[in-house]
Write a protein that holds these residues in place. Structure first.
Motif, PDB file in Angstrom:
ATOM      1  N   VAL A  80     -95.427  -1.153 -37.130  1.00 29.10           N
ATOM      2  CA  VAL A  80     -95.823   0.164 -36.708  1.00 29.10           C
ATOM      3  C   VAL A  80     -95.479   1.219 -37.646  1.00 29.10           C
ATOM      4  CG1 VAL A  80     -95.923   1.731 -34.883  1.00 29.10           C
ATOM      5  CG2 VAL A  80     -96.167  -0.806 -34.343  1.00 29.10           C
ATOM      6  N   LYS A 134    -100.835  -1.071 -30.191  1.00 34.24           N
ATOM      7  CA  LYS A 134     -99.941  -0.089 -30.714  1.00 34.24           C
ATOM      8  C   LYS A 134     -99.873   0.086 -32.288  1.00 34.24           C
ATOM      9  CE  LYS A 134     -96.114  -0.942 -27.348  1.00 34.24           C
ATOM     10  NZ  LYS A 134     -94.679  -1.513 -27.191  1.00 34.24           N
ATOM     11  N   LEU A 135    -100.356  -0.827 -32.764  1.00 34.64           N
ATOM     12  CA  LEU A 135    -100.511  -0.935 -34.236  1.00 34.64           C
ATOM     13  C   LEU A 135    -101.972  -0.343 -34.682  1.00 34.64           C
ATOM     14  CD1 LEU A 135     -99.288  -4.746 -35.160  1.00 34.64           C
ATOM     15  CD2 LEU A 135     -98.576  -2.333 -36.455  1.00 34.64           C
TER      16      LEU A 135
END
Length: 326
Positions: A183, A210-211
């Motif tokens: 990330v 999230k990425l």
């Protein structure tokens, strides 16, 4: 082995043997005592427990010690020169590598060279792409430095990414085993080069979203893909083997290419049937990406438009010829 080391070994061995047998003859010492006296004399240690007593032995020692000191000095000089030359050579190689990396444009960067990163590297190399590898481990640097562009460092460090030419890179694949680091790398790369394509590895189920929020264009879960492939291998083994032949790195003659229709292409407003791609060029159009729309298995009546991205399957030579025409 370096010839200089061979010469040192031969000279040292001959000197010790001559000294040993010389003391046995002139001082009438045992073999071990003669060897001991020779070694302490050659190394100029001089314990004093065994010394030459006769005039012949003293003369012999006066001849032996200067010769031995010369050999020892030469040996130390060769070893020191080798260490210095190795350090200088390694530093020069690093500088040369960095100069070449600084000249790169539209290259790819791989963050992390574990099992996943190594496979990514092999595939990009087979596709004749310029690749820079970033990894913290010294053994990876030693493994790759003679056959690839590699930077030893932490990919989460801005300065390391800059060294890898991230601002000029076409894309980056981050394969670090820790999702948090992937990330962080994704955020950093997108901040430095918003146009770079970022493909990120995800291990945990919740990391994919999230990425993507961090800016990753594609998120790949090796365990997810591996599970699907294993299931397909047992359910549809023949189909799986066929797909493997297409994407296998060992099969350089058969490939899949993404070919964009240029703005001035004569193919604009022509149907796939009119172009008769299969008969004329020996390739098959298996998909078309038009803006955000993806057309799978396009019909013969599908009209080709400018800026379409064609997903084409065929032999490498045919694909290259087809791309030039499009």
């Amino acid at each position: 082995m370096n010839r200089r080391y061979i010469y040192i070994f031969i000279l040292s061995t001959v000197t010790i043997l001559l000294g040993t047998f010389g003391y046995m003859i002139v001082e009438h010492l045992s073999f071990f005592d003669s060897l001991w006296l020779t070694v302490v004399s050659v190394l100029t240690v001089g314990y004093g427990d065994i010394i030459p007593l006769s005039d012949e032995g003293k003369v012999f020692t006066l001849i032996l010690i200067p010769i031995a000191i010369g050999i020892v000095t030469y040996s130390l000089g060769v070893v020191a020169a080798s260490i210095i030359e190795g350090s200088i050579s390694e530093e020069a190689q690093k500088k040369k590598m960095m100069k070449r990396i600084n000249k790169m444009n539209n290259h790819f960067i791989i963050s992390g060279f574990g099992r996943v990163g190594e496979k990514v590297f092999e595939q990009l190399q087979n596709d004749k792409q310029q690749v820079v590898v970033i990894d913290e481990r010294e053994e990876v640097f030693e493994q790759l430095r003679h056959k690839a562009y590699v930077i030893q460092g932490d990919a989460t460090d801005d300065s390391i990414l800059i060294q890898a030419g991230v601002e000029r890179a076409k894309g980056l694949v981050t394969t670090l085993p820790d999702d948090a680091n992937n990330v962080f790398v994704t955020l950093t790369v997108k901040g430095m080069n918003p146009n770079a394509q970022v493909v990120a590895r995800a291990e945990k189920d919740g990391s994919e979203e999230k990425l993507k929020r961090a800016g990753a264009d594609r998120v790949i879960s090796p365990s997810h893909i591996g599970g699907i492939r294993m299931a397909m291998s047992i359910l549809k083994p023949v189909s799986t083997d066929y797909v493997d032949t297409i994407f296998s790195s060992n099969n350089e003659n058969y490939n899949v290419e993404e070919i964009q229709v240029s703005g001035h292409s004569s193919w604009h407003n022509c149907t796939i049937k009119q172009l008769d791609v299969r008969a004329n060029y020996g390739v098959t159009i298996v998909g078309v990406k038009r803006g955000t729309q993806f057309i799978r298995n396009p019909a013969a009546e599908e009209v080709i438009q400018r800026e379409d991205v064609l997903i084409v399957l065929g032999e490498q030579a045919q694909l290259e010829r087809f791309e030039q025409l499009v």
